[in-house]
Write a protein that holds these residues in place. Structure first.
Motif, PDB file in Angstrom:
ATOM      1  N   GLN A   1       5.825   4.169   0.260  1.00 19.25           N
ATOM      2  CA  GLN A   1       5.457   2.794  -0.087  1.00 19.25           C
ATOM      3  C   GLN A   1       5.749   1.839   1.075  1.00 19.25           C
ATOM      4  OE1 GLN A   1       4.170   1.473  -3.190  1.00 19.25           O
ATOM      5  NE2 GLN A   1       3.880  -0.278  -1.828  1.00 19.25           N
TER       6      GLN A   1
ATOM      7  N   MET B   1       0.842  -1.192   0.000  1.00 17.89           N
ATOM      8  CA  MET B   1       0.000   0.000   0.000  1.00 17.89           C
ATOM      9  C   MET B   1       0.877   1.243   0.000  1.00 17.89           C
ATOM     10  SD  MET B   1      -1.186  -0.151   4.003  1.00 17.89           S
ATOM     11  CE  MET B   1       0.016   0.223   5.302  1.00 17.89           C
TER      12      MET B   1
ATOM     13  N   GLN C   1      -6.801  -6.132   0.731  1.00 20.16           N
ATOM     14  CA  GLN C   1      -6.657  -4.821   0.102  1.00 20.16           C
ATOM     15  C   GLN C   1      -7.915  -3.974   0.307  1.00 20.16           C
ATOM     16  OE1 GLN C   1      -3.560  -3.974  -2.480  1.00 20.16           O
ATOM     17  NE2 GLN C   1      -3.111  -4.806  -0.448  1.00 20.16           N
TER      18      GLN C   1
ATOM     19  N   ASN D   1      -1.979  -1.206  -3.209  1.00 15.15           N
ATOM     20  CA  ASN D   1      -1.454  -1.290  -4.577  1.00 15.15           C
ATOM     21  C   ASN D   1      -0.739  -2.616  -4.837  1.00 15.15           C
ATOM     22  OD1 ASN D   1       0.828  -0.764  -3.017  1.00 15.15           O
ATOM     23  ND2 ASN D   1       1.709   0.709  -4.447  1.00 15.15           N
TER      24      ASN D   1
ATOM     25  N   LYS E   1      -0.798  -3.658  -8.403  1.00 15.62           N
ATOM     26  CA  LYS E   1      -0.169  -2.757  -9.374  1.00 15.62           C
ATOM     27  C   LYS E   1       1.265  -3.226  -9.659  1.00 15.62           C
ATOM     28  CE  LYS E   1      -3.671   0.158  -9.240  1.00 15.62           C
ATOM     29  NZ  LYS E   1      -4.494  -0.472  -8.208  1.00 15.62           N
TER      30      LYS E   1
END
Length: 278
Positions: A221, A103, A253, A270, A273
């Motif tokens: 991050q 995340m 998530q 994320n 991603k």
């Protein structure tokens, strides 16, 4: 001062007595950051995981550097922190891994409403630090080897300034977590780099305001790693991996994304991603 910002390091057991007995028998320890605890994120997501997996979670909340040291000693099963360079060293040294990103949130620079360094609204965090140093305006540093401290030092480097030259004068290191450092900044009318989540949870703001936000260099991050059970055989690898898998799953998530303070989302998942470039 708000009780959420405790002095010292107190492990937190996230396991309500109403949860099934199985949850009391199966547990893991996570070494993580003060920002994930003091922002309230863990209080939100860990009971959800425990209900789903039947595994209680004990959190040791420290600065990232100290949390990684806990992992190196094998005193935790999972490490969940936010200093990518330090995380990659941890993996390269064989203490755990692989590292997975989880995340994002962001840092902000807060300071007194009077803003003696005149930094409010700047889009460049490094320029803001240059102005603070030029004005010799008080700046509070965590000084605790945390991910936030590492990010602050990188920003000073980008600014071309060695803050040690102002140590004991305008630059003050407190060697404490985010909450106590924010309390010190509020009491002294000082600038500070803070993670947004802890700032939003913080109540002793006095006349402190967010003055700098939005610079992409302030993005923060978080990564998660399983501690190496071959190095430390007592590590609960199966249970730790179960937590990591859940954290990276749509359910985990979604739990992260659903945590808000006053309607504002604090962390942005994320895991699905592409891996951010270091």
């Amino acid at each position: 001062m708000m009780g959420i910002f405790r002095r010292g390091v107190l492990p937190v057991l996230i396991a309500a007595s109403a949860l099934p007995a199985l949850a009391q028998e199966r547990s893991i320890t996570i070494a993580s950051t003060t920002s994930t605890e003091q922002s309230g994120l863990f209080g939100h997501i860990l009971p959800i995981f425990t209900r789903e997996a039947g595994i209680a979670v004990r959190v040791v909340a420290l600065g990232t550097g100290q949390a990684l040291d806990v992992g190196r000693r094998g005193d935790a099963d999972v490490v969940f922190v936010h200093d990518r360079a330090a995380e990659e060293r941890f993996v390269a040294e064989g203490f755990g891994g692989p590292r997975r990103h989880v995340m994002l949130n962001d840092f902000v620079i807060t300071g007194p409403a009077a803003d003696p360094a005149r930094i409010a609204g700047l889009g460049d965090a490094a320029e803001a630090l240059r102005r603070i140093a030029a004005a010799r305006a008080p700046f509070i540093s965590r000084g605790d080897r945390s991910g936030t401290h590492a990010a602050e030092l990188r920003l000073w480097q980008l600014a071309g300034i060695d803050p040690a030259s102002g140590r004991g004068q305008w630059y003050r290191e407190v060697g404490q977590g985010m909450g106590p450092a924010l309390n010190t900044a509020a009491a002294q009318g000082a600038y500070i780099l803070a993670d947004r989540g802890t700032w939003l949870s913080f109540r002793n703001r006095q006349d402190q305001r967010i003055l700098i936000e939005g610079d992409t260099r302030l993005f923060n991050q978080y990564g998660v790693m399983l501690v190496n059970a071959q190095r430390h055989p007592h590590v609960k690898a199966a249970e730790g991996q179960r937590f990591i898998d859940w954290l990276l799953s749509p359910a985990g998530q979604a739990a992260i994304a659903s945590y808000r303070i006053n309607g504002e989302q604090l962390f942005f998942p994320n895991a699905d991603k592409p891996e951010p470039v270091s």
